[in-house]
Structures are given as structure tokens and as C-alpha cells.
Design a protein around this motif. Structure first.
Motif, PDB file in Angstrom:
ATOM      1  N   VAL A  26       0.835  -1.192   0.000  1.00  0.00           N
ATOM      2  CA  VAL A  26       0.000   0.000   0.000  1.00  0.00           C
ATOM      3  C   VAL A  26       0.873   1.245   0.000  1.00  0.00           C
ATOM      4  N   LEU A  27       0.255   2.339  -0.358  1.00  0.00           N
ATOM      5  CA  LEU A  27       0.925   3.634  -0.384  1.00  0.00           C
ATOM      6  C   LEU A  27       1.203   4.095   1.050  1.00  0.00           C
ATOM      7  N   PRO A  28       2.455   4.477   1.360  1.00  0.00           N
ATOM      8  CA  PRO A  28       2.740   4.856   2.744  1.00  0.00           C
ATOM      9  C   PRO A  28       2.144   6.200   3.156  1.00  0.00           C
ATOM     10  N   LEU A  29       2.037   7.156   2.238  1.00  0.00           N
ATOM     11  CA  LEU A  29       1.480   8.469   2.572  1.00  0.00           C
ATOM     12  C   LEU A  29       0.540   8.908   1.445  1.00  0.00           C
ATOM     13  N   SER A  30      -0.448   9.716   1.784  1.00  0.00           N
ATOM     14  CA  SER A  30      -1.402  10.167   0.768  1.00  0.00           C
ATOM     15  C   SER A  30      -0.745  11.062  -0.270  1.00  0.00           C
ATOM     16  N   LEU A  31      -1.319  11.040  -1.480  1.00  0.00           N
ATOM     17  CA  LEU A  31      -0.836  11.897  -2.551  1.00  0.00           C
ATOM     18  C   LEU A  31      -1.960  12.837  -2.949  1.00  0.00           C
ATOM     19  N   GLY A  32      -1.608  14.076  -3.233  1.00  0.00           N
ATOM     20  CA  GLY A  32      -2.650  15.020  -3.587  1.00  0.00           C
ATOM     21  C   GLY A  32      -2.140  16.200  -4.375  1.00  0.00           C
ATOM     22  N   LEU A  33      -3.039  17.163  -4.581  1.00  0.00           N
ATOM     23  CA  LEU A  33      -2.742  18.344  -5.379  1.00  0.00           C
ATOM     24  C   LEU A  33      -3.022  19.603  -4.583  1.00  0.00           C
ATOM     25  N   GLU A  34      -2.275  20.643  -4.911  1.00  0.00           N
ATOM     26  CA  GLU A  34      -2.579  21.934  -4.291  1.00  0.00           C
ATOM     27  C   GLU A  34      -3.787  22.551  -4.978  1.00  0.00           C
ATOM     28  N   THR A  35      -4.746  23.010  -4.163  1.00  0.00           N
ATOM     29  CA  THR A  35      -5.878  23.733  -4.733  1.00  0.00           C
ATOM     30  C   THR A  35      -5.858  25.138  -4.161  1.00  0.00           C
ATOM     31  N   MET A  36      -6.809  25.963  -4.567  1.00  0.00           N
ATOM     32  CA  MET A  36      -6.775  27.360  -4.130  1.00  0.00           C
ATOM     33  C   MET A  36      -6.788  27.472  -2.615  1.00  0.00           C
ATOM     34  N   GLY A  37      -6.120  28.490  -2.109  1.00  0.00           N
ATOM     35  CA  GLY A  37      -6.087  28.691  -0.671  1.00  0.00           C
ATOM     36  C   GLY A  37      -5.013  27.853  -0.014  1.00  0.00           C
ATOM     37  N   SER A  38      -4.044  27.369  -0.824  1.00  0.00           N
ATOM     38  CA  SER A  38      -2.946  26.558  -0.291  1.00  0.00           C
ATOM     39  C   SER A  38      -3.437  25.335   0.466  1.00  0.00           C
ATOM     40  N   LEU A  39      -4.488  24.730  -0.066  1.00  0.00           N
ATOM     41  CA  LEU A  39      -5.017  23.512   0.529  1.00  0.00           C
ATOM     42  C   LEU A  39      -4.576  22.314  -0.299  1.00  0.00           C
ATOM     43  N   VAL A  40      -4.550  21.161   0.354  1.00  0.00           N
ATOM     44  CA  VAL A  40      -4.199  19.947  -0.365  1.00  0.00           C
ATOM     45  C   VAL A  40      -5.448  19.108  -0.559  1.00  0.00           C
ATOM     46  N   GLU A  41      -5.737  18.799  -1.815  1.00  0.00           N
ATOM     47  CA  GLU A  41      -6.848  17.909  -2.118  1.00  0.00           C
ATOM     48  C   GLU A  41      -6.246  16.523  -2.310  1.00  0.00           C
ATOM     49  N   LYS A  42      -6.600  15.592  -1.432  1.00  0.00           N
ATOM     50  CA  LYS A  42      -6.013  14.254  -1.555  1.00  0.00           C
ATOM     51  C   LYS A  42      -6.630  13.531  -2.740  1.00  0.00           C
ATOM     52  N   VAL A  43      -5.795  13.016  -3.591  1.00  0.00           N
ATOM     53  CA  VAL A  43      -6.293  12.284  -4.752  1.00  0.00           C
ATOM     54  C   VAL A  43      -6.243  10.778  -4.466  1.00  0.00           C
ATOM     55  N   ILE A  44      -5.136  10.323  -3.870  1.00  0.00           N
ATOM     56  CA  ILE A  44      -5.074   8.916  -3.448  1.00  0.00           C
ATOM     57  C   ILE A  44      -4.732   8.872  -1.967  1.00  0.00           C
ATOM     58  N   PRO A  45      -5.635   8.339  -1.143  1.00  0.00           N
ATOM     59  CA  PRO A  45      -5.359   8.324   0.287  1.00  0.00           C
ATOM     60  C   PRO A  45      -4.299   7.290   0.665  1.00  0.00           C
ATOM     61  N   ARG A  46      -3.627   7.548   1.753  1.00  0.00           N
ATOM     62  CA  ARG A  46      -2.625   6.650   2.305  1.00  0.00           C
ATOM     63  C   ARG A  46      -3.235   5.264   2.509  1.00  0.00           C
ATOM     64  N   ASN A  47      -2.393   4.255   2.385  1.00  0.00           N
ATOM     65  CA  ASN A  47      -2.820   2.870   2.582  1.00  0.00           C
ATOM     66  C   ASN A  47      -3.714   2.336   1.472  1.00  0.00           C
ATOM     67  N   SER A  48      -3.813   3.061   0.332  1.00  0.00           N
ATOM     68  CA  SER A  48      -4.504   2.470  -0.816  1.00  0.00           C
ATOM     69  C   SER A  48      -3.596   1.386  -1.366  1.00  0.00           C
ATOM     70  N   PRO A  49      -4.147   0.192  -1.646  1.00  0.00           N
ATOM     71  CA  PRO A  49      -3.299  -0.838  -2.243  1.00  0.00           C
ATOM     72  C   PRO A  49      -2.789  -0.363  -3.611  1.00  0.00           C
ATOM     73  N   ILE A  50      -1.535  -0.647  -3.902  1.00  0.00           N
ATOM     74  CA  ILE A  50      -0.986  -0.253  -5.199  1.00  0.00           C
ATOM     75  C   ILE A  50      -0.750  -1.503  -6.051  1.00  0.00           C
ATOM     76  N   PRO A  51      -0.777  -1.451  -7.381  1.00  0.00           N
ATOM     77  CA  PRO A  51      -0.932  -0.243  -8.181  1.00  0.00           C
ATOM     78  C   PRO A  51      -2.339   0.358  -8.078  1.00  0.00           C
ATOM     79  N   VAL A  52      -2.406   1.656  -8.280  1.00  0.00           N
ATOM     80  CA  VAL A  52      -3.696   2.323  -8.187  1.00  0.00           C
ATOM     81  C   VAL A  52      -3.694   3.512  -9.135  1.00  0.00           C
TER      82      VAL A  52
END
Ligand code: ADP
Ligand code: MG
Length: 624
Positions: free
Chosen positions: A395-421
Motif C-alpha cells: 500500500v501507499l505509505p502516505l497520501s498523494l494530492g494536489l494543491e488547490t486554491m487557498g494553499s489547501l491539499v486535495e487528496k487524490v489517493i489516500p494513504r494505505n490504498s493498495p498499489i498499483p492504483v
């Protein structure tokens, strides 16, 4: 989550033609290669019947030596003889906390990118050093299997981040070795013990190697190993036991002078041999003859045990920490697996057993078990077990995401998702006429950009100008079986596309990952508040900007005076409540402005899309 099956495309299996797969444990101290023979995994020895290859590489003007010969040379040629290069893989100079390592070698002064070492053969990167080790092992595999390998599985620590995994893959590419996938070391050990087919539950993998200690808690669920927590100590291992024993020897000999470098190195090598003998015997006869002094006498296991007990207790503390991070207790752990040569020390076994209150699995050689598990995986992945192409997934050790307005992180793939994903998410533009978008990829659990690790930035250009919110940008995050990330952004109307293979120059280390995970729990509440306020403000500001621009541009064309006045009043009111940072009020006024301007927005959107499409060729439009 169902078991995910992966078959290699186009691999039809001819029963007479077995494919050649191998597992490689690319270790800090030792590396090994293993293959499956007659249905069982075995590690492969060198011509002198030694299975372990010291992970040491020496650069000389005439060539390169790897393994035992290089270890011998470390004494007289320290700067050209590199040990523990794994600690440097995918790291920048600033990432290397280990002062010992910094003292041992000459690093070339580079402010960015992975470290390089100055040797007689010029600047050498840790990737090259690892490639040399891989070459030697793969040659061994090719001789044993009588042919070129179709692919190998390389193991990496569970906490290895994107940069370290990528560097490991690069090393294989440099050595021209096809990699089937990277596999987490603790998962490999669990596979070697066949735990994936057992009951679900938590497995603790206690790995004490030459210079590092890792404890990993895995949760096995329907064939997928999830990493619940990792902890450890990057400067705790068998080498420290050698140091303790060397101190005992010095003390017993009564020698009190300074030790020259050669005496010190020799004493440590002797101590290592005595330590290993003490795993078998209660007492060992010792004869030291160093340049500095000579001594003969006896060392007992209990003297040694007493000296190293505090070191082992440090590792037990890390086990406790990992359990706490995973919100578990010792009794939740269903199996304990011992990995790493240093777990042969009887006191280590004793204290681990006492802590987890169960006997650890240890009947496989602890320094071979990771390679054995990797070989089993490799054998399945090359396609030698038709019908059993099930993969154990990490699984993915840490979540992956994108910066959105307001310097926020929108998580696209949450941590512990089995990979490949692979996950796709749609985003849109925030300003009228916006033709480019900055895609900022982040890793971490927190809500704000500043609290996560920046992995990569790239731009998507060529978005057709439309009003804010009309463009549809699809961003796809794809993590392959090795945990490597590819990000693609595509504007759906025109199909303009930009993508990036995420290759960060600097990675996270285990301690950082642990602290980021812990912080995400501790700050969760605070983050939610901050996020809600930031989101509300961003939303509101976006609406203010959009309505203002739209009014300036098309207000007179499409609206009557009264409506224009009403909208402008609401805009002012909304700006006022944003300043007051009151989430409820912001939402409330924002909603009113949204309702009041909805018709206007629809009118403009129609006009704009018509306009944007009218200028382009028929084919481009038809394609989408
Ligand atoms: P790594 O994973 O770091 O490459 P290993 O798993 O090969 O390391 O462990 C190497 C360490 O194990 C060394 O410190 C070595 O001295 C120690 N070791 C190997 N065999 C024994 C033994 N019989 N008794 C005690 N320690 C041992
Ligand atoms: Mg190891």
C-alpha cells in the motif's frame, strides 16, 4: 477489497520454457540473490560458497571490486571503498543525518540533487554503486539459471519514499536489469513464511541488520499487506554490538592507550567474529594480535549480553512506538517475524519474545528471508505459476494530492490504498480566461500545503480561454506496483495534455514519515477548522472575482440595472464577511450571491462555450 489479480500481458506460458526470475535483497550491509528451484526458494552462493555479498564497492584505477575483496580493502583505501551506499540512495546532502557516514567519505559539494562521492574514478553516485552490486548478483543468478534473467524483484524498506524507490529502480536500469517490481522488505519476509495464505491479522516484522533497525506492523487482509506503522532507528544494528564487544575486549586487555586506525578496524572485525560465535556458544576463547597490543583470554555470552541490553531495549521502545502509532497493543499481534543477521543474538530473541509475549518465527535464516520472499514473488511475476498470478500488494505509505486554491491539499489517493492504483479527479479553472494551470503534487496527511512534502510541479498550458469554472481538467494520479507516481493533466475539451513522472530530488526519511503521520492525527481537529475556513474563503473569493469580472465585461450587455446593483451589493457584503473569518456567515452570503448570479452565469457560459468552439477546426472538436 477483493484480491487483485495481475497477469503480465502477452505472457503465454509454454510449459517447457520456464522463465527466469530472481529476488534481490539489496541490503545496507549485505545483499543476496535468490531463485525458486524445484518449487522452493534458495539463495545463491558465490564460487566460495558464500551466500551473502557484502554491500561494499571499491573503485580503483584499474576497475571495480565488489563484496568481500572490497571489505578487505576498506582499511587501506577508505575513500574509494564505499559501504552502506543504501543510506545515500535518493538523498541530498542535507538529508543525511548520519554523521559517521559524512565523515567516512568525500562528498562532492552539490547543493541540489542526490549526493555524489569523490573517488579515484571520479564522482560516483549511490545509484552507480548499487548498480555494481546488482550486476554481481545478477551474474550469479544467470550462471545458476543458465541464461539471461527475465526479471528481478528488488526489496526496499517499507518507509522508502518515491525518491529512494526511484533511485533503486534507476540502479537496475543502469545495470540493464529488467525489474518486475519493487517489494517492501517486511512484506517479502512475510511471504517467505507463507503468511499471506494464513489468517488475517497483524504481523510484526522485527528487522535488525548491520546498521539499521526497522519494525514494521503489517495488516494482512485478503492477500493484501497494509503497512500499519513503521518505526525504527537508522543507526542501530549489529555494528553497534561489535562496538560494545570491542569495548569489552579493550577493557579486559587493560590497554589504555590510543588506538591507531588499523588497530581499531582490526579490533572491530575480531569483535564481529566473536559476537557471531557467541550466538552459538556461551564462551569464546579469544586471541587478539593488533599493532597496538596483543591479548588472549575468554569472553562469555553473559558479559556480552549485559553490554548490549540497553541497545536492544532501544529497539523494543521503537516497537512500542509503532504499536502506539497503529493504535494497537502487543496482544493484537498475531505473528512476529525475525529478520536480519543481528537477530541471531540470543538476547535479541529473548527480549523480542518477552515483549510480544509470543515466540517469533525464526526457522528461516534471518539474513536470507527477505531475498527468499522476493524470489517467490519474482517466480510468480515472470509467469511460472499460471493460475496463481495473484499478487500480494503493498500500500501507499502516505497520501498523494494536489494543491488547490487557498494553499489547501486535495487528496487524490489516500494513504494505505493498495498499489498499483490509478485515480482521476476533475478540476477547473478559477479565473476567467485562464489558459494555464499549475499542478503541484504533494505527499502527506495534513490539510495545508505548507505541512506536506512538495513532490513536483508542472504546468498545463493551452487551455482554451473560458469563464472560470467552464474548463474541465482531468488529473490522473497513477501509482505503479513499485510505488512510483505518474501524474497527467488533461483539458477534456481540447485534449491538451501535460504529464510528469514524479522524481523528487529529495525524499522523506522514515522519521519524517512517522512524524508526518503522527502530526496528521494530532492536528486533525485544528486542520479541519483551518481547512473549512480556507475553503469557505476561497470559494467566496472565487465567486467575488468571477461575478465582478463578469459584471464588468457582460453586465451591461445581459442584465438590467437593478440586478447589477443587487449583485454588486452582495459582492461587497461577502468581501466584508471574509475579513471577519466567520465560516457560517461566509457560507451564507456566498450562497445568496451564488443564487442571485446563477442565471447570469448560465447566460455567459452558453455564450462563452459557443465562442471558444467556434474558432477551432472540426477535427479537434470531433476527437474529444
Ligand atoms: P543488512 O540488512 O543491514 O544488510 P544483515 O541482515 O545481513 O544486514 O545483518 C548483518 C548483521 O548481522 C551484522 O552486524 C552481522 O555481524 C550480524 N550477524 C550475522 N550473523 C550473526 C550471528 N550468528 N550472530 C550475531 N550477529 C550476526
Ligand atoms: Mg536487511
Amino acid at each position: 477489497m477483493a484480491l487483485i489479480q495481475i497477469t503480465e500481458p502477452g505472457v503465454a506460458i509454454d510449459p517447457h520454457q520456464r522463465k527466469r526470475g530472481a529476488g534481490v535483497d539489496l541490503g545496507t550491509t549485505h545483499s543476496l540473490i535468490a531463485v525458486v528451484r524445484g518449487g522452493s526458494p534458495v539463495t545463491l552462493p558465490d564460487a566460495s560458497d558464500r551466500h551473502l555479498l557484502p554491500s561494499v564497492v571499491r573503485y580503483e584505477s584499474e576497475g571495480i571490486t565488489v563484496g568481500y575483496a572490497a571489505v578487505e580493502a576498506a582499511r587501506e583505501d577508505p575513500f574509494n571503498t564505499i559501504a552502506s551506499a543504501k543510506r545515500l540512495l535518493g538523498r541530498g546532502l542535507g538529508d543525511i543525518a548520519d554523521r559517521k557516514q559524512l565523515q567516512n567519505y568525500q562528498f562532492t559539494d552539490e547543493s541540489a540533487g542526490m549526493v555524489k562521492l569523490q573517488t579515484i574514478s571520479g564522482e560516483i553516485s549511490p545509484v552507480q554503486i548499487s548498480a555494481e552490486i546488482l550486476r554481481v548478483l545478477v551474474l550469479r543468478g544467470e550462471e545458476a539459471l543458465a541464461g539471461r534473467l527475465d526479471g528481478i524483484v528488488i526489496t526496499v524498506p517499507a518507509y522508502f519514499d518515491e525518491a529512494q524507490r526511484q533511485a533503486t529502480r534507476d540502479a537496475a536500469a543502469l545495470a540493464d536489469i529488467p525489474v518486475l517490481r519493487l517489494l517492501n522488505e517486511p512484506t517479502a519476509a512475510a511471504i517467505a513464511y507463507g503468511l499471506e495464505s494464513g489468517d488475517q491479522g497483524t504481523i510484526a516484522i522485527y528487522d535488525l541488520g548491520g546498521g539499521t533497525f526497522d519494525i514494521s506492523l503489517l495488516n494482512l487482509q485478503k492477500g493484501v499487506f497494509e503497512v500499519l506503522a513503521t518505526a525504527g532507528d537508522t543507526s542501530l544494528g549489529g555494528d553497534d554490538f561489535d562496538e560494545s564487544l570491542a569495548r569489552i575486549l579493550l577493557h579486559k586487555s587493560g590497554y589504555e592507550g590510543e588506538l591507531d586506525a588499523i588497530s581499531r578496524r582490526t579490533l572491530l572485525l575480531d569483535a564481529k567474529a566473536i559476537k557471531e560465535a557467541l550466538s552459538q556458544c556461551g564462551r569464546v576463547d579469544v586471541e587478539l594480535s593488533l599493532p597496538a597490543f596483543s591479548w588472549s583470554g575468554v569472553v562469555s555470552r553473559s558479559e556480552f549480553s549485559q553490554a548490549i541490553r540497553p541497545l536492544i531495549e532501544t529497539s523494543i521502545k521503537a516497537c512500542r512506538r509503532a504499536l502506539r502509532d497503529a493504535d494497537l497493543t502487543e496482544s493484537d499481534v498475531k505473528q512476529v517475524v525475525l529478520v536480519g543477521g543481528a537477530t541471531r543474538v540470543p538476547l535479541v530473541r529473548q527480549l523480542v519474545e518477552a515483549f510480544f509475549k509470543r515466540q517469533p518465527l525464526s526457522h528461516l535464516d534471518p539474513d536470507k528471508v527477505v531475498a527468499l520472499g522476493a524470489a517467490i514473488q519474482a517466480n510468480v511475476l515472470v509467469g511460472n505459476k499460471p493460475g496463481e498470478e495473484m499478487l500480494l500488494l503493498d500500500v501507499l505509505p502516505l497520501s498523494l494530492g494536489l494543491e488547490t486554491m487557498g494553499s489547501l491539499v486535495e487528496k487524490v489517493i489516500p494513504r494505505n490504498s493498495p498499489i498499483p492504483v490509478s485515480r482521476a479527479q476533475e478540476f477547473t479553472t478559477s479565473r476567467d480566461g485562464q489558459t494555464a494551470m499549475l499542478i503541484h503534487v504533494l505527499q502527506g496527511e495534513r490539510e495545508l500545503v505548507a505541512d506536506c512534502r512538495s513532490l513536483a510541479r508542472f504546468e498545463l498550458r493551452g487551455i482554451p480561454p473560458m469563464v472560470a469554472g467552464a474548463a474541465k481538467i482531468q488529473v490522473v494520479f497513477q501509482v505503479d506496483a513499485d510505488g512510483l507516481l505518474f501524474v497527467t493533466a488533461k483539458e477534456l475539451e481540447t485534449q491538451v495534455k501535460a504529464s510528469i513522472e514524479v522524481k523528487p530530488t529529495y525524499g522523506l526519511d522514515e522519521a519524517e514519515i512517522t512524524s508526518m503521520l503522527r502530526a496528521s492525527v494530532t492536528y486533525a481537529e485544528q486542520d479541519v477548522q483551518a481547512r473549512m475556513l480556507a475553503e469557505a474563503s476561497v470559494d467566496a473569493q472565487r465567486q467575488i472575482d468571477a461575478v465582478t469580472v463578469a459584471l464588468d465585461k457582460d453586465g451591461d450587455k445581459l442584465l438590467d440595472r437593478k440586478t447589477i446593483h443587487h449583485l454588486r451589493k452582495l459582492v461587497d457584503e461577502l468581501a466584508g464577511v471574509i475579513d471577519q473569518q466567520n465560516i457560517d456567515e461566509i457560507d451564507n452570503v456566498n450562497k445568496r450571491l451564488g443564487q442571485a448570479s446563477a442565471d447570469f452565469a448560465a447566460m455567459r457560459m452558453d455564450a462563452s462555450v459557443k465562442e471558444a468552439l467556434s474558432g477551432r477546426h472540426f477535427e479537434t472538436v470531433a476527437e474529444s
